[in-house]
Design an enzyme around this catalytic site. Sequence first.
Site, PDB file in Angstrom:
ATOM      1  N   LEU A  17       0.820  -1.215   0.000  1.00 54.38           N
ATOM      2  CA  LEU A  17       0.000   0.000   0.000  1.00 54.38           C
ATOM      3  C   LEU A  17       0.852   1.263   0.000  1.00 54.38           C
ATOM      4  CD1 LEU A  17      -2.716  -1.309   2.437  1.00 54.38           C
ATOM      5  CD2 LEU A  17      -3.241  -0.195   0.262  1.00 54.38           C
ATOM      6  N   ASP A  36      11.682   2.810   3.758  1.00 55.96           N
ATOM      7  CA  ASP A  36      11.456   1.397   4.059  1.00 55.96           C
ATOM      8  C   ASP A  36      12.655   0.871   4.845  1.00 55.96           C
ATOM      9  OD1 ASP A  36       9.152  -0.540   2.604  1.00 55.96           O
ATOM     10  OD2 ASP A  36      10.776  -1.622   3.596  1.00 55.96           O
ATOM     11  N   ASN A  89       2.551   4.783   7.289  1.00 57.32           N
ATOM     12  CA  ASN A  89       2.054   3.533   6.720  1.00 57.32           C
ATOM     13  C   ASN A  89       2.854   2.298   7.140  1.00 57.32           C
ATOM     14  OD1 ASN A  89       0.797   1.874   4.301  1.00 57.32           O
ATOM     15  ND2 ASN A  89       3.013   1.755   4.071  1.00 57.32           N
ATOM     16  N   TYR A 155      -1.546  -6.169  17.184  1.00 54.66           N
ATOM     17  CA  TYR A 155      -1.956  -5.329  16.044  1.00 54.66           C
ATOM     18  C   TYR A 155      -3.233  -4.552  16.379  1.00 54.66           C
ATOM     19  CZ  TYR A 155      -2.799  -4.449  10.987  1.00 54.66           C
ATOM     20  OH  TYR A 155      -3.002  -3.896   9.751  1.00 54.66           O
ATOM     21  N   LYS A 159      -3.423  -0.543  16.277  1.00 57.65           N
ATOM     22  CA  LYS A 159      -4.297   0.150  15.326  1.00 57.65           C
ATOM     23  C   LYS A 159      -5.415   0.925  16.028  1.00 57.65           C
ATOM     24  CE  LYS A 159      -2.354  -0.798  11.365  1.00 57.65           C
ATOM     25  NZ  LYS A 159      -1.514   0.250  10.751  1.00 57.65           N
ATOM     26  N   THR A 189      -1.904  -7.431  -0.501  1.00 54.59           N
ATOM     27  CA  THR A 189      -0.470  -7.167  -0.300  1.00 54.59           C
ATOM     28  C   THR A 189       0.128  -8.386   0.394  1.00 54.59           C
ATOM     29  OG1 THR A 189      -0.678  -6.292   1.936  1.00 54.59           O
ATOM     30  CG2 THR A 189      -0.969  -4.705   0.136  1.00 54.59           C
TER      31      THR A 189
END
Length: 302
Positions: A17, A36, A89, A155, A159, A189
């Site tokens: 993404l 990255d 991201n 996670y 989030k 992805t």
Amino acid sequence: MDLSGKVAIVTGSGRGLGLAYATELARSGAAVVVNDVDAAVAQAAVETITDAGGTAVAEVVPVGTAEAAQALVDRAVAEFGRLDVLVNNAGILRDTTLWKMTDEQFDAVISTHLRGTFTCTRAAAVRMREQGQGGRIICVGSPTGQVGNFGQTNYAAAKAGIVGMVRTWAMELARAEITVNAIVPVAATAMTETVPFLKPYVDALAAGEPLPPFARQQLGFGSPEDAAGLVAFLASDAAASITGQAIGIGGDRLALWSHPAEVVVEFAEGTGWPADAIAGTWPQKFAAAQQTVGQQLPEPPE
Ligand SMILES: NC(=O)c1ccc[n+]([C@@H]2O[C@H](COP(=O)([O-])OP(=O)(O)OC[C@H]3O[C@@H](n4cnc5c(N)ncnc54)[C@H](O)[C@@H]3O)[C@@H](O)[C@H]2O)c1
């Protein structure tokens, strides 16, 4: 969207993404700092963007620490003179059930997503406030953070925490005309290729087949590129009045998430709510309104 003259950082944009967001921002005219942990994919992303006529540089650093965040902001300013847009991201998964999850698995996910979003946004906000010309912070939530998901303790915490920070930052940064929103994407992805209910559609995409409307609309599942228009929109002047929102995107589906809100309220008459009073009231007033947990996905058509 015309983002000419704007400068953006997209963390974790070597693939998936993030790559789609960076590519779309550059296509719209922004200069982009690609980030990255994987130097090869970061460099390849820069080449893809520059080959298409865009402007990009790579800053290879693991998002999470204050030092990494400052390196990203410093790179944007050194290369392009300013910073207008931050897309938080970068992310990883370390899925397992609660009773098997190690401290290391918990900390790795919290560090990348939650701490990374905090440290990068703090560094970006300092710079944007100094510039005095507003800005755009785009953070990344997940359906897991909104409603929970089996096997994703770390996670879900990260989030849900990110969306909580977004609402807080929307308030704190409003005067500086810096908008802060969360997007809640779903796309094919590396992160979703092992999700069982998405497997038929991941396989279809890999085979170059179009996805059925059920996948694109009901599941909101598509390619990373399907999610990129929302990022370009939120980065633009057209979205100046949108802040503190959580916006779902995926396939052909665009959705505005509600904030948590009270669904049932009862009042005691000066007695407060002792346990036995709650036990007496719960079945009639609250039980029917209890909330579901996890995504409530529709059945695929026969
Ligand atoms: N794919 C989905 O359906 C989906 C759904 C909800 C949320 N998200 C979120 O979207 C974001 C991108 O996910 P994706 O599916 O593209 O994943 P992905 O695994 O395809 O890409 C993530 C990229 O981030 C990089 N990365 C990992 N840790 C990093 C760090 N500390 N610093 C810098 N880069 C780092 C990886 O090397 C990789 O290139 C994540 O925040 C993810 O949680 C994805």
